[in-house]
Design a protein around this motif. Structure first.
Motif, PDB file in Angstrom:
ATOM      1  N   PRO A  76      39.318  27.707  49.239  1.00 25.04           N
ATOM      2  CA  PRO A  76      40.264  28.289  48.282  1.00 25.04           C
ATOM      3  C   PRO A  76      39.579  28.919  47.073  1.00 25.04           C
ATOM      4  O   PRO A  76      40.254  29.452  46.186  1.00 25.04           O
ATOM      5  CB  PRO A  76      41.096  27.079  47.842  1.00 25.04           C
ATOM      6  CG  PRO A  76      40.144  25.936  47.937  1.00 25.04           C
ATOM      7  CD  PRO A  76      39.270  26.229  49.138  1.00 25.04           C
ATOM      8  N   ALA A  77      38.264  28.895  47.001  1.00 24.29           N
ATOM      9  CA  ALA A  77      37.537  29.401  45.831  1.00 24.29           C
ATOM     10  C   ALA A  77      37.822  30.883  45.616  1.00 24.29           C
ATOM     11  O   ALA A  77      37.939  31.656  46.566  1.00 24.29           O
ATOM     12  CB  ALA A  77      36.039  29.183  46.002  1.00 24.29           C
ATOM     13  N   ALA A  78      37.915  31.259  44.339  1.00 23.84           N
ATOM     14  CA  ALA A  78      38.166  32.652  43.973  1.00 23.84           C
ATOM     15  C   ALA A  78      37.184  33.083  42.896  1.00 23.84           C
ATOM     16  O   ALA A  78      36.764  32.267  42.066  1.00 23.84           O
ATOM     17  CB  ALA A  78      39.592  32.824  43.470  1.00 23.84           C
ATOM     18  N   PRO A  79      36.790  34.357  42.875  1.00 25.14           N
ATOM     19  CA  PRO A  79      35.864  34.842  41.842  1.00 25.14           C
ATOM     20  C   PRO A  79      36.458  34.726  40.444  1.00 25.14           C
ATOM     21  O   PRO A  79      37.668  34.905  40.253  1.00 25.14           O
ATOM     22  CB  PRO A  79      35.637  36.305  42.232  1.00 25.14           C
ATOM     23  CG  PRO A  79      35.989  36.392  43.677  1.00 25.14           C
ATOM     24  CD  PRO A  79      37.096  35.405  43.864  1.00 25.14           C
ATOM     25  N   GLN A  80      35.599  34.438  39.482  1.00 18.60           N
ATOM     26  CA  GLN A  80      35.996  34.355  38.082  1.00 18.60           C
ATOM     27  C   GLN A  80      35.217  35.392  37.276  1.00 18.60           C
ATOM     28  O   GLN A  80      34.051  35.680  37.568  1.00 18.60           O
ATOM     29  CB  GLN A  80      35.719  32.956  37.531  1.00 18.60           C
ATOM     30  CG  GLN A  80      36.420  31.844  38.287  1.00 18.60           C
ATOM     31  CD  GLN A  80      37.931  31.942  38.222  1.00 18.60           C
ATOM     32  OE1 GLN A  80      38.502  32.176  37.156  1.00 18.60           O
ATOM     33  NE2 GLN A  80      38.597  31.769  39.370  1.00 18.60           N
ATOM     34  N   PRO A 115      32.376  30.256  41.906  1.00 16.83           N
ATOM     35  CA  PRO A 115      31.915  29.007  41.282  1.00 16.83           C
ATOM     36  C   PRO A 115      30.551  28.591  41.811  1.00 16.83           C
ATOM     37  O   PRO A 115      30.180  28.920  42.946  1.00 16.83           O
ATOM     38  CB  PRO A 115      32.998  27.997  41.683  1.00 16.83           C
ATOM     39  CG  PRO A 115      34.201  28.813  42.023  1.00 16.83           C
ATOM     40  CD  PRO A 115      33.687  30.116  42.562  1.00 16.83           C
ATOM     41  N   VAL A 116      29.813  27.868  40.984  1.00 19.15           N
ATOM     42  CA  VAL A 116      28.474  27.405  41.357  1.00 19.15           C
ATOM     43  C   VAL A 116      28.465  25.885  41.384  1.00 19.15           C
ATOM     44  O   VAL A 116      28.826  25.249  40.401  1.00 19.15           O
ATOM     45  CB  VAL A 116      27.427  27.911  40.344  1.00 19.15           C
ATOM     46  CG1 VAL A 116      26.041  27.415  40.715  1.00 19.15           C
ATOM     47  CG2 VAL A 116      27.453  29.440  40.268  1.00 19.15           C
ATOM     48  N   PRO A 117      28.051  25.258  42.524  1.00 17.95           N
ATOM     49  CA  PRO A 117      27.792  25.915  43.807  1.00 17.95           C
ATOM     50  C   PRO A 117      29.087  26.206  44.550  1.00 17.95           C
ATOM     51  O   PRO A 117      30.100  25.556  44.307  1.00 17.95           O
ATOM     52  CB  PRO A 117      26.958  24.875  44.551  1.00 17.95           C
ATOM     53  CG  PRO A 117      27.489  23.566  44.047  1.00 17.95           C
ATOM     54  CD  PRO A 117      27.821  23.802  42.588  1.00 17.95           C
ATOM     55  N   HIS A 128      28.870  34.137  48.560  1.00 24.84           N
ATOM     56  CA  HIS A 128      28.149  33.724  47.342  1.00 24.84           C
ATOM     57  C   HIS A 128      28.042  34.874  46.343  1.00 24.84           C
ATOM     58  O   HIS A 128      26.953  35.358  46.048  1.00 24.84           O
ATOM     59  CB  HIS A 128      26.763  33.187  47.695  1.00 24.84           C
ATOM     60  CG  HIS A 128      26.010  34.002  48.720  1.00 24.84           C
ATOM     61  ND1 HIS A 128      25.525  35.273  48.466  1.00 24.84           N
ATOM     62  CD2 HIS A 128      25.671  33.724  49.997  1.00 24.84           C
ATOM     63  CE1 HIS A 128      24.914  35.731  49.542  1.00 24.84           C
ATOM     64  NE2 HIS A 128      24.985  34.820  50.492  1.00 24.84           N
ATOM     65  N   LEU A 129      29.174  35.282  45.806  1.00 27.02           N
ATOM     66  CA  LEU A 129      29.195  36.358  44.819  1.00 27.02           C
ATOM     67  C   LEU A 129      28.492  35.917  43.537  1.00 27.02           C
ATOM     68  O   LEU A 129      28.832  34.897  42.949  1.00 27.02           O
ATOM     69  CB  LEU A 129      30.641  36.741  44.515  1.00 27.02           C
ATOM     70  CG  LEU A 129      30.853  37.837  43.466  1.00 27.02           C
ATOM     71  CD1 LEU A 129      30.300  39.165  43.953  1.00 27.02           C
ATOM     72  CD2 LEU A 129      32.339  37.948  43.128  1.00 27.02           C
ATOM     73  N   ALA A 174      20.157  30.019  44.538  1.00 30.24           N
ATOM     74  CA  ALA A 174      20.121  31.315  43.863  1.00 30.24           C
ATOM     75  C   ALA A 174      21.251  31.429  42.843  1.00 30.24           C
ATOM     76  O   ALA A 174      21.051  31.951  41.740  1.00 30.24           O
ATOM     77  CB  ALA A 174      20.218  32.442  44.893  1.00 30.24           C
ATOM     78  N   ALA A 175      22.428  30.933  43.191  1.00 29.66           N
ATOM     79  CA  ALA A 175      23.575  31.034  42.280  1.00 29.66           C
ATOM     80  C   ALA A 175      23.339  30.214  41.009  1.00 29.66           C
ATOM     81  O   ALA A 175      23.736  30.632  39.919  1.00 29.66           O
ATOM     82  CB  ALA A 175      24.842  30.569  42.986  1.00 29.66           C
ATOM     83  N   ARG A 176      22.698  29.047  41.136  1.00 27.33           N
ATOM     84  CA  ARG A 176      22.395  28.248  39.940  1.00 27.33           C
ATOM     85  C   ARG A 176      21.445  29.004  39.025  1.00 27.33           C
ATOM     86  O   ARG A 176      21.585  28.989  37.804  1.00 27.33           O
ATOM     87  CB  ARG A 176      21.779  26.909  40.352  1.00 27.33           C
ATOM     88  CG  ARG A 176      22.773  25.933  40.975  1.00 27.33           C
ATOM     89  CD  ARG A 176      22.150  24.571  41.186  1.00 27.33           C
ATOM     90  NE  ARG A 176      23.027  23.698  41.967  1.00 27.33           N
ATOM     91  CZ  ARG A 176      22.919  23.503  43.273  1.00 27.33           C
ATOM     92  NH1 ARG A 176      21.957  24.117  43.962  1.00 27.33           N
ATOM     93  NH2 ARG A 176      23.765  22.698  43.908  1.00 27.33           N
TER      94      ARG A 176
END
Length: 399
Positions: free
Chosen positions: A174-178, A288-290, A307-308, A354-356
């Protein structure tokens, strides 16, 4: 439902970007059938964007596996690795000139890369005008892909390669970009050697950037005597409307920008005043990360869908590496479910790492360039992740 062998599976990739097309090419090289669905009505429906630096250890690795590395180097621009870091007066603080044989991350236009990949696929692989609305069906399959025109297709595996606002992603998470709090405005400059010689000289054959802590300008040479400039600011995502402007009010936006960048030197301000055509509004979003999910045997993601991150030179490279590893996992596994497990076991931890590192990278683009000692006074796309991985900068020092 038992998971089918990849060679017998109905595999659908959503998105004909670098990641989706790379995956399709490598699958076809291994004799695995695949269909790519893309919302564009035809390959030339829209501009594909600026230039990419493809790295030897990810993007180039994928092209090598795809059998396209020689064609890539015929199109690539090694001279595009030149980088100039400027202060707001236009003085050069740092200047990287690539060596004669430096090929670690040469540039290629996105459109050229897409054409290279499209031309390598079997005729009819890409189904144009297929805008995906959602993916339905039980987790163990078969899945049903729903298109905007009301049609559907069944698939044993759906691969979401459809970018930041993926329509496939909800099938696994359910994750969405912020919004990151940082926004880009893109400006185009055509025929730069004749029409914009001052800008051409300032940028050189690669890129040039300047920042003052709150705002930045990043200019990048593309092929065809074209330069794109990214005007970077820390603002609300709706700042244009909040300022009483509209996206097509080029004169109004330009006046607003000139006020925001007051005090910057005239050579740099030409990046704001002399563009050909309107500005393009590109607020930056990140997942979100991660970002992770429990394995689903019939759906997986790659690239920005998975992984945007902020645009710091890794997005297309990671997407193509994802695509390569997923295709090879499918080619080397007994079932689709087994292949997804193998792929995600490697991809998800790599993406999380990488996201962190890049979580505050959008802010780092705004750091003032005040050092003659290289990267310590500000960052540019493609450099930030490398410096963090090499231990040349710590989070406390970079924002």
């Amino acid at each position: 439902m038992n998971s089918p062998a990849p060679s017998a599976a109905r595999i659908g990739i959503v998105g004909a970007g670098p990641g989706g097309l790379t995956c399709a090419r490598i699958l076809q090289k291994h004799g695995i059938r695949v269909t790519v669905h893309d919302r564009d009505p035809h390959p030339g429906a829209r501009n594909q964007g600026g230039t990419l630096d493809l790295h030897a250890d990810d993007g180039q690795l994928a092209l090598r596996e795809a059998g396209l590395i020689e064609e890539f180097f015929r199109l690539a621009r090694p001279e595009g690795q030149e980088m100039r870091m400027l202060d707001t007066a236009g003085r050069i603080l740092g200047h990287h000139v690539p060596g004669e044989d430096e090929l670690f991350k040469p540039e290629i236009d996105r459109g050229q890369l897409r054409d290279l990949l499209l031309g390598s696929l079997e005729p009819g692989t890409v189904q144009w005008g297929h805008a995906v609305e959602k993916v339905s069906g039980p987790a163990d399959g078969p899945r049903r892909v729903h298109f905007a025109d009301g049609t559907t297709v069944e698939a044993d595996l759906v691969i979401g390669a459809d970018g930041a606002f993926s329509r496939v992603r909800p099938a696994v998470t359910p994750a969405a970009p912020q919004y990151t709090g940082v926004t880009f405005l893109e400006a185009w400059f055509q025929d730069v050697e004749n029409a914009h010689p001052g800008l051409a000289a300032l940028v050189g054959q690669g890129s040039a950037t300047a920042a003052d802590g709150d705002r930045a300008l990043f200019a990048q040479r593309n092929s065809g005597d074209h330069i794109r400039v990214y005007i970077i600011q820390r603002l609300p995502a709706d700042w244009i409307a909040a300022a009483g402007l509209s996206a097509d009010d080029t004169a109004g936006i330009r006046a607003w920008l000139l006020d925001a960048f007051s005090g910057w030197s005239p050579p740099l301000l030409q990046m704001i005043t002399d563009n050909d055509g309107p500005y393009l509004d590109r607020p930056l979003y990140a997942l979100p990360v991660p970002h992770t999910w429990e394995p689903v045997p019939t759906v997986t993601l790659l690239g920005d869908a998975a992984h945007l991150m902020p645009p710091l030179g890794v997005g297309a490279n990671l997407a193509m590496l994802d695509a390569c590893e997923l295709a090879l996992a499918l080619a080397g596994s007994a079932t689709v479910s087994e292949a997804i497990g193998r792929y995600e076991k490697t991809m998800l931890p790599r993406a999380a790492d990488a996201a962190r590192i890049l979580e505050k990278g959008a802010e780092a683009l705004l750091e003032r360039h005040d050092s003659h000692d290289g990267p310590h006074g500000g960052y540019v796309p493609g450099q930030y992740l490398e410096d963090r991985q090499a231990g040349r900068v710590t989070p406390q020092a970079s924002w």
